[in-house]
Write an enzyme that holds these catalytic residues in place. Structure first.
Site, PDB file in Angstrom:
ATOM      1  N   ASP A 114       8.166  -4.450  -0.687  1.00 35.59           N
ATOM      2  CA  ASP A 114       8.633  -3.535  -1.732  1.00 35.59           C
ATOM      3  C   ASP A 114       9.799  -4.230  -2.425  1.00 35.59           C
ATOM      4  O   ASP A 114      10.119  -5.378  -2.118  1.00 35.59           O
ATOM      5  CB  ASP A 114       9.050  -2.199  -1.119  1.00 35.59           C
ATOM      6  N   HIS A 128      14.219   1.705 -11.265  1.00 34.74           N
ATOM      7  CA  HIS A 128      13.860   2.999 -11.863  1.00 34.74           C
ATOM      8  C   HIS A 128      14.346   3.119 -13.306  1.00 34.74           C
ATOM      9  O   HIS A 128      14.586   4.219 -13.804  1.00 34.74           O
ATOM     10  CB  HIS A 128      14.358   4.164 -11.008  1.00 34.74           C
ATOM     11  N   GLU A 173       3.883   6.444  -3.052  1.00 35.86           N
ATOM     12  CA  GLU A 173       5.082   6.071  -2.295  1.00 35.86           C
ATOM     13  C   GLU A 173       6.314   6.742  -2.873  1.00 35.86           C
ATOM     14  O   GLU A 173       7.228   7.133  -2.129  1.00 35.86           O
ATOM     15  CB  GLU A 173       5.250   4.545  -2.318  1.00 35.86           C
ATOM     16  N   GLU A 174       6.360   6.870  -4.196  1.00 37.11           N
ATOM     17  CA  GLU A 174       7.572   7.326  -4.872  1.00 37.11           C
ATOM     18  C   GLU A 174       7.922   8.784  -4.578  1.00 37.11           C
ATOM     19  O   GLU A 174       9.027   9.221  -4.887  1.00 37.11           O
ATOM     20  CB  GLU A 174       7.447   7.121  -6.386  1.00 37.11           C
ATOM     21  N   ASP A 213       8.665  -1.976  -9.666  1.00 34.06           N
ATOM     22  CA  ASP A 213       8.689  -1.147  -8.459  1.00 34.06           C
ATOM     23  C   ASP A 213       7.464  -0.228  -8.479  1.00 34.06           C
ATOM     24  O   ASP A 213       7.492   0.800  -9.125  1.00 34.06           O
ATOM     25  CB  ASP A 213       9.985  -0.346  -8.408  1.00 34.06           C
ATOM     26  N   HIS A 270       2.905  -0.783  -2.831  1.00 36.10           N
ATOM     27  CA  HIS A 270       2.465   0.515  -3.384  1.00 36.10           C
ATOM     28  C   HIS A 270       2.230   0.419  -4.879  1.00 36.10           C
ATOM     29  O   HIS A 270       2.861  -0.359  -5.589  1.00 36.10           O
ATOM     30  CB  HIS A 270       3.419   1.649  -3.011  1.00 36.10           C
TER      31      HIS A 270
END
Length: 362
Positions: free
Chosen positions: A240, A327, A217-218, A183, A71
């Site tokens: 991922d 994150h 996606e998030e 990510d 993603h």
């Protein structure tokens, strides 16, 4: 496959440019254009959709379709409220971490261009030591150097502007890649390398390969939900990131044990089709690719779930890249793991046969 074949100079230059470009959830298009330009020599055509998912297709005429997917989006913030004093309060766009925000620089994206700002935080001298507050959603705010709301608005900042961090890619201690948005733009990078290697090694696949870089996606796997109905794949291998659990304050009894440098992580979950997972594990063992295992319980929390439960059920599996500090702006992965994820997807594709149903009843 030699390491030099997997990550060459051109691919690493692309990785740096791709990571440094901002592509927050809902605003992925500029990053997608970079990705498509890099991928162009290695695919036959592209599919795109209204919300920005991009798919490079090899053998588009083939009826049997295999997806490899990552993603494209990164977590970010939205401007939510501008105070009379010219301070900006935010809401999340994805799983942005309020605790790391204080004292971070930010880029506010406006029609007039980037407006620089900082998440301010009271000096230690002024804080009540007996009632110390930590950063929370209602006390973090951005200062763009203005004295009032009108001056902020003159810069082009308004409610709904998206906000990203400017932190850029660097290599730590020779083999650790560090950046915000690993990510999961590293996933888009890795599947692009699979396509490159197939082309450079002159591999002819007996099926159509759909190299898919999904958006959103998030905030709930939304891009994957949309594109799977468009592609209608027969098989999906998703990549991922997952947590390195060896750093402080992570309980291995609840989060399992995975470590950067120890290889790709292969997931066990209801959405992961057992026979496809075993094909991947057999490939890793056959090609001597190191790997780790992870139990994801009810769901993987990745686009694997979206592909698996679409179109009446699509055999799907998840190959994850272990990552530290998810994150945050200093997400970290090991170069060896990046190479091994690429190798594992590449070699697994070469074991899939046209028409494989992966049925438990065959």
């Amino acid at each position: 496959m030699k390491k030099s074949e997997v990550l060459d100079k051109k691919s690493l230059e692309f990785l740096e440019a791709y990571l440094n470009n901002a592509a927050p959830t809902g605003y992925e298009s500029e990053g997608q254009k970079l990705w498509m330009e890099y991928l162009k020599p290695y695919v036959d055509e592209f599919i795109t959709d209204t919300y920005g998912t991009a798919v490079g297709v090899i053998n588009p005429e083939a009826k049997y379709k295999v997806v490899i997917e990552g993603h494209a989006d990164e977590i970010s913030w939205y401007v939510n409220y501008i105070s009379d004093e010219g301070l900006i309060y935010v809401v999340r766009n994805g799983g942005s971490d309020h605790q790391i925000a204080a004292s971070k620089r930010v880029n506010i994206h406006t029609k007039k261009g980037i407006v620089k700002g900082v998440f301010g935080w009271p000096a230690i001298h002024t804080r009540d030591k007996e009632k110390e507050q930590s950063p929370k959603m209602d006390n973090i705010c951005i200062d763009v150097g203005c004295n009032n709301k009108e001056d902020v608005e003159k810069l082009g900042v308004h409610v709904g502007c998206v906000i990203t961090y400017p932190d850029e890619f660097f290599v730590l201690n020779e083999n650790k890649f560090v950046c915000r948005a690993l990510d999961n733009r590293i996933g888009g990078f890795m599947i692009a390398q699979v396509a490159r290697l197939l082309k450079e090694n002159k591999k002819k696949l007996p099926f159509g390969l759909y190299v898919t870089n999904s958006v959103q996606e998030e905030i709930g796997l939304r891009g994957a939900e949309m594109i799977t109905h468009r592609i209608q794949p027969n098989v999906a291998i998703v990549t991922d990131v997952t947590h390195d659990t060896t750093t402080p304050m992570i309980e291995k009894k609840t989060n399992g044990l995975n470590k950067i440098g120890d290889g790709p992580v292969i997931s066990y979950a209801p959405a992961v089709q057992n026979k496809l997972r075993e094909l991947i594990i057999d490939t890793a063992e056959d090609k001597k690719i190191p790997f780790q295992r992870h139990a994801s319980s009810r769901f993987t929390g990745t686009d694997t779930d979206a592909f698996a439960y679409s179109n009446g059920g699509v055999p799907s599996a998840l190959i994850s890249l272990p990552l530290r500090y998810m994150h945050t702006t200093v997400e970290m992965v090991h170069r060896d793991d990046v190479e091994n994820v690429i190798n594992l997807i590449y070699e697994s594709l070469l074991k899939i046969k046209e028409g494989d149903s992966f049925s438990y009843f065959d």
